[in-house]
Design an enzyme around this catalytic site. Sequence first.
Site, PDB file in Angstrom:
ATOM      1  CD  GLU A 177      -3.016  -1.244   2.097  1.00 45.54           C
ATOM      2  OE1 GLU A 177      -3.088  -0.358   2.955  1.00 45.54           O
ATOM      3  OE2 GLU A 177      -3.829  -2.192   2.028  1.00 45.54           O
ATOM      4  CE  LYS A 477       9.795  19.671 -28.559  1.00 48.00           C
ATOM      5  NZ  LYS A 477       9.549  21.015 -29.124  1.00 48.00           N
ATOM      6  CG  ASN A 481       2.364  18.768 -25.260  1.00 50.46           C
ATOM      7  OD1 ASN A 481       3.122  19.389 -24.521  1.00 50.46           O
ATOM      8  ND2 ASN A 481       2.590  18.626 -26.552  1.00 50.46           N
ATOM      9  CB  CYS A 527       9.687  17.750 -24.946  1.00 51.54           C
ATOM     10  SG  CYS A 527       8.682  19.243 -24.999  1.00 51.54           S
ATOM     11  N   GLY A 530       7.437  21.522 -22.593  1.00 55.69           N
ATOM     12  CA  GLY A 530       8.666  22.109 -22.050  1.00 55.69           C
ATOM     13  C   GLY A 530       9.230  21.167 -21.005  1.00 55.69           C
ATOM     14  CG  ASP A 535      12.025  12.606 -14.557  1.00 55.73           C
ATOM     15  OD1 ASP A 535      12.610  11.639 -15.082  1.00 55.73           O
ATOM     16  OD2 ASP A 535      10.846  12.907 -14.841  1.00 55.73           O
ATOM     17  CG  ASP A 549       6.527  24.665 -24.179  1.00 48.88           C
ATOM     18  OD1 ASP A 549       7.465  24.150 -24.824  1.00 48.88           O
ATOM     19  OD2 ASP A 549       5.374  24.189 -24.160  1.00 48.88           O
ATOM     20  CD  GLU A 615      16.679  40.296 -36.326  1.00 46.75           C
ATOM     21  OE1 GLU A 615      16.049  40.806 -35.396  1.00 46.75           O
ATOM     22  OE2 GLU A 615      16.130  39.786 -37.335  1.00 46.75           O
TER      23      GLU A 615
END
Length: 732
Positions: A177, A477, A481, A527, A530, A535, A549, A615
Amino acid sequence: MSILINNEDKTYTLLTKNTMYQMKVDETGVLEHTYYGAKMEYMDMHYAVDCIMGTSFSPNPADYPKNKWAYSYNQINQEISMAGIGDFRLTSVGVRNTDGSFGAEPRFVSARTEKGKYSLKGLPAFYGEDADTLVVTLKDKVYDIYFHLYYGVFEEYDLITRSLVIENKTNDSIKLEKALTLTLDMPNGTYDMIYFHGRHTRERMLERTRIKHSQISVSSMRGASSHMENPFVVVCDKNANEEYGSAWGIGLVYSGNFLISAEKNLQEKTIVVAGINPENFNFEVASNDEFVCPEVAMVYSNEGFGKMSNSYHKAIRNNLTRGKYKNAVRPVLINNWEGTYFDFNADKLVAMAHEAKKMGVELFVMDDGWFGKRDNDFCALGDWVPNENKLQGTLSNLAKRINDEGMKFGIWFEPECISEDSDLYRAHPDYALAMKSRAPQVSRNQYVLDYSRKDVVDNIYNQLVKVLDSANISYVKWDFNRHITDLYSVALPAEKQGEVYHRYMLGLYDLLERITSKYPDILFESCSGGGGRFDMGMLYYMPQVWTSDNSDAIDRLKIQYGTSFAYPVSTMGAHVSVCPNHQNARITPLKTRGNVAYFGTYGLELDVTKMTEDEKQEIARQIKEFKSYYELIQRGDYYRLISPFTPEESLYCAWETVKEDGSEALVCAVRYETDASTAAEYVKLKGLCPNKLYRINGSKETYLGSALMNVGMFLEYDFITYPSRLYHITLA
Ligand code: GLA
């Protein structure tokens, strides 16, 4: 051997470079925990736990030593604390015996050592041939129920892992338990707990709380480790900081429901338990079967959090992550999600790849929207069939077009979920987790597949294999979600529904093992909206995780800083995106966005075809710069220098990576607050050689390592919002 067995004292001592952990079998056969902390010469540490002041209402076991009236499970330090038999503190294991009674009294049977680190059936775990294993077996006083405590000792990294296997050798089944892995009695003292809470786009925010007499817990009941709490905490001296004081890291190598709980008990001692969350957990262990508890990974440091983090970083990089990309240089990628969302076709992607290649990007990742009729998030999860209209041909053809641009090709999946509007759901509505009696909750318009079922896992496995075999795919990836609700598996009888959460994890880990070992050349990135499943469990299968994200460079300071307590820079997916930022509308300099993403995997997530020439040149410069520092950033010792969680102390956040021999360092400092008439700020560096001279960014002047570490380095200031600088520190 890093394990000392002293048969005279009946002690079992684990030794790492700087730490020591000890257990002792007492006169009734109970395995007591006597010490975990700084390394010292061997001694029987029993005196440290023997002085129990008797308190009433602490019952004695039937065979307690009659000269010790205070001897009670409620008072003595035990390696595993059991529920139901007179221990009223935090307990980790609860056994419901065949006859319905609840409780067990584990007593020592045997101990043995093994060369190399143990592995765990069906679960992720640290590995290593250089590590050592100690297995201590206990048995219930009454029933043939065995408790095998596994310890892995990684000397070099001060890492001690622990697991527990509960074996049922009775003739009937028993029920667990509660099956947490860890009970840890701290040495006397007053402690804080540092934990990392958050939410979507705001993961791993650091908080610190004193451990007092009420329980303090971090946990998840979401079927995933989650954005909201991370399965990692630091228990530390009340005065500990980055450099000073004792700190014990406690991390779970598990990605599902968890609980880490601490309290000060009636002996004014702090106790910590960690493992699978016992809520809605009830696991039957058949006769001659066993239950394997997930691993706990512990690091002790008596030099504060910095040293503890570095030990975790090395151990995770070298002894947890696997596969080709554990050590290989990872390609700089561009992901189209924030650039296009669902609105793309092959020509658009190829045009993006074409531009990105010119800047030095090496891998193009096609995110969500390439399969079924998925032009929004209402449909098609579960139908992993390329949409050849959108892709203007086959997937293989698109991969080839991207390859022809000189880039590798990668793809997004969300294999654990299913849309109601999908062929898979129409054919197999029972594949989704849902209670028979009520309509399940939707979250992001989707359900979760019942991974406790092998046929469901096999179906997804076969679909993934078909896609991965059909085209030249170098990267995957793996997203998730939503969280699990409406827990119910039609494949299990009513009395086994309490097993579904954990069986889901076993199904997921089985699928991850099969897929990652079948495609050893593919780079996998985990993912979950995000960083919702950041872990140690997921890191066993995939060497990097999309950290959040939230791609705003300033919010990322806290997110990446918090993440770094346990997890190395090499595991943190970090991308440069557009401004105003899509998550919080903030405008930051492109250079700052790059500098922050360097301390992660660095990639792009924007529509490069819409960038100005300036850029584009800046991105090309960044990629070159990032690659020139790649080894230093990814494998150096990492130090947190100035916290973004203390704006009252500094307007900057700064971190540093240093070559292990102290010969080179890279510091990133970002000013995240503005201030008129600003005062000069210095940052104290770490890890340098005190007596050597250094230059900062090739400066003419030289600085003694000890000066840079004790007085600090001046932080230059650009008169713009959110300025940032990199400081390259080299030997003069
Ligand atoms: C999640 C991920 C994003 C993106 C979307 C696609 O939110 O975290 O990066 O892949 O899903 O739907």
